[in-house]
Design an enzyme around this catalytic site. Structure first.
Site, PDB file in Angstrom:
ATOM      1  N   ASP A  45       0.840  -1.194   0.000  1.00  0.00           N
ATOM      2  CA  ASP A  45       0.000   0.000   0.000  1.00  0.00           C
ATOM      3  C   ASP A  45       0.877   1.247   0.000  1.00  0.00           C
ATOM      4  O   ASP A  45       1.780   1.392   0.833  1.00  0.00           O
ATOM      5  CB  ASP A  45      -0.885   0.011   1.250  1.00  0.00           C
ATOM      6  CG  ASP A  45      -1.796   1.222   1.306  1.00  0.00           C
ATOM      7  OD1 ASP A  45      -2.955   1.108   0.868  1.00  0.00           O
ATOM      8  OD2 ASP A  45      -1.352   2.291   1.786  1.00  0.00           O
ATOM      9  N   TYR A  50       3.162   9.905  -0.264  1.00  0.00           N
ATOM     10  CA  TYR A  50       4.236   9.236   0.492  1.00  0.00           C
ATOM     11  C   TYR A  50       5.602   9.424  -0.182  1.00  0.00           C
ATOM     12  O   TYR A  50       6.629   9.133   0.438  1.00  0.00           O
ATOM     13  CB  TYR A  50       3.964   7.738   0.637  1.00  0.00           C
ATOM     14  CG  TYR A  50       2.673   7.354   1.321  1.00  0.00           C
ATOM     15  CD1 TYR A  50       1.873   8.292   1.974  1.00  0.00           C
ATOM     16  CD2 TYR A  50       2.235   6.023   1.309  1.00  0.00           C
ATOM     17  CE1 TYR A  50       0.685   7.920   2.581  1.00  0.00           C
ATOM     18  CE2 TYR A  50       1.051   5.655   1.927  1.00  0.00           C
ATOM     19  CZ  TYR A  50       0.277   6.603   2.555  1.00  0.00           C
ATOM     20  OH  TYR A  50      -0.901   6.224   3.151  1.00  0.00           O
ATOM     21  N   LYS A  78      -2.896   5.901  -4.126  1.00  0.00           N
ATOM     22  CA  LYS A  78      -3.992   6.822  -3.826  1.00  0.00           C
ATOM     23  C   LYS A  78      -3.876   8.133  -4.593  1.00  0.00           C
ATOM     24  O   LYS A  78      -2.777   8.653  -4.789  1.00  0.00           O
ATOM     25  CB  LYS A  78      -4.030   7.112  -2.313  1.00  0.00           C
ATOM     26  CG  LYS A  78      -4.063   5.850  -1.455  1.00  0.00           C
ATOM     27  CD  LYS A  78      -4.029   6.139   0.022  1.00  0.00           C
ATOM     28  CE  LYS A  78      -3.811   4.865   0.815  1.00  0.00           C
ATOM     29  NZ  LYS A  78      -2.395   4.460   0.855  1.00  0.00           N
ATOM     30  N   HIS A 111      -7.727   9.541  -1.687  1.00  0.00           N
ATOM     31  CA  HIS A 111      -7.047   9.568  -0.400  1.00  0.00           C
ATOM     32  C   HIS A 111      -7.845  10.275   0.693  1.00  0.00           C
ATOM     33  O   HIS A 111      -7.838   9.861   1.850  1.00  0.00           O
ATOM     34  CB  HIS A 111      -5.670  10.228  -0.563  1.00  0.00           C
ATOM     35  CG  HIS A 111      -4.663   9.789   0.447  1.00  0.00           C
ATOM     36  ND1 HIS A 111      -3.319   9.766   0.205  1.00  0.00           N
ATOM     37  CD2 HIS A 111      -4.803   9.349   1.706  1.00  0.00           C
ATOM     38  CE1 HIS A 111      -2.675   9.322   1.271  1.00  0.00           C
ATOM     39  NE2 HIS A 111      -3.564   9.076   2.200  1.00  0.00           N
TER      40      HIS A 111
END
Length: 312
Positions: A45, A50, A78, A111
């Site tokens: 994930d 990120y 996401k 998200h």
């Protein structure tokens, strides 16, 4: 390891255990993903915000070169809040695919329900130094995400951090129903109301921060790993507090994505399918709920689509 799976409304399925990569340090993420895949993890994930999709792509390419099959992997990323405008959804997805080195995603999540100002600045601010909000409604974003399924770029689409009212709006007005809602959930934030709703609607709930947030300071939150009740339950089964937290979730049918780059913890987190908590122990963990949310996103509290104004 024998990896149990959650059935998705698409007819596919996803492993109940995955590797979360939020806040994974640069340089560590690639190594952690490769270690996880060596241990039998197949669910990874990530998210644009990120900033590690390229590193994860490197790990996936290397391991697929060593014989890991793409069809056995379940890769999730996401759509970030600055990409909510319908015109930005396809390019954002294509960009993530390119970084990950993949032809398709197994699951693509919105998200957050709120939008930020459009553009490549992932942390936009207004003239007052406050977060610069966007005005795109999440339903318009969702309809653009549906086209990604039509184009074969994603196998399934879903939500993240959506409350029940927002999920209801998508279910009522969307053409494709969401497969997943990924939310913060741990023994101190059980999200029983949300889980009941998801189960009734055929939506799989995924829990991020499933161990709480060990090491988070300056909050009213204490890590569930230090809870004496969880430790006592763990002693009963010869398992760690982390394993009890994860087992409790998967036994509720919730997918878990604990984050770690430590090989021994990655292995420990995967060893949750060889025991079963009793009804009494499941109830004892449920009773620890204190609605203690770690990720409150208070800088969005003025946004009309901030999700935490109603109970989860």
């Amino acid at each position: 390891m024998a990896m149990l799976r959650a059935q998705l409304r698409t007819g596919g399925s996803m492993p109940l255990l995955g590797l979360g990569t939020w806040a994974a340090l640069e340089g560590e993420c690639c190594k952690a993903v490769k270690t996880a895949l060596d241990l039998g993890y197949r669910h990874i994930d990530t998210a644009e915000i990120y900033l590690n999709e390229r590193e994860i792509g490197q790990a996936l390419t290397e391991k697929m070169g060593e014989g890991v099959k793409r069809e056995d992997l379940f890769i999730v990323t996401k759509l970030f809040e600055t990409r909510h405008h319908p015109d930005d959804v396809l390019p954002a997805c294509q960009n993530s695919l390119q970084k990950l080195g993949l032809d398709y995603l197994d699951l693509y999540l919105m998200h957050w329900p709120y939008a930020s100002k459009r553009g490549d600045n992932l942390h936009p601010v207004d003239e007052n130094g406050q977060r610069a909000y966007g005005d795109t409604h999440y339903l318009d974003t969702w309809k653009a995400m549906e086209k990604l399924v039509d184009a074969g770029l994603v196998k399934a689409i879903g939500l993240s951090n959506f409350n029940i009212s927002q999920m209801e709006e998508i279910l009522t007005n969307g053409r494709i129903k969401p497969a997943v809602n990924q939310v913060e959930s741990h023994p101190y934030l059980t999200c029983n109301r949300l889980l009941k709703y998801c189960t009734e609607k055929g939506i799989v709930m995924t829990a991020y921060c499933p161990l709480g947030a060990p090491g988070v300071h300056g909050s009213d939150y204490t890590s569930a790993l230090n809870d004496p009740i969880i430790k006592t339950i763990g002693d009963k089964y010869g398992k760690s507090a982390a394993q009890v937290c994860l087992r409790w979730q998967v036994q509720r049918g919730v997918v878990v994505i604990p984050k770690s780059s430590n090989p021994s913890r990655l292995k420990e987190n995967s060893q949750i399918f060889d025991f079963e908590l009793s009804e009494e122990d499941m109830a004892a963990v449920n009773d620890l709920n204190r609605d203690a949310r770690i990720l409150k996103k208070e800088e969005y509290q003025r946004h009309p689509h901030w999700p935490f104004g109603e109970p989860f």
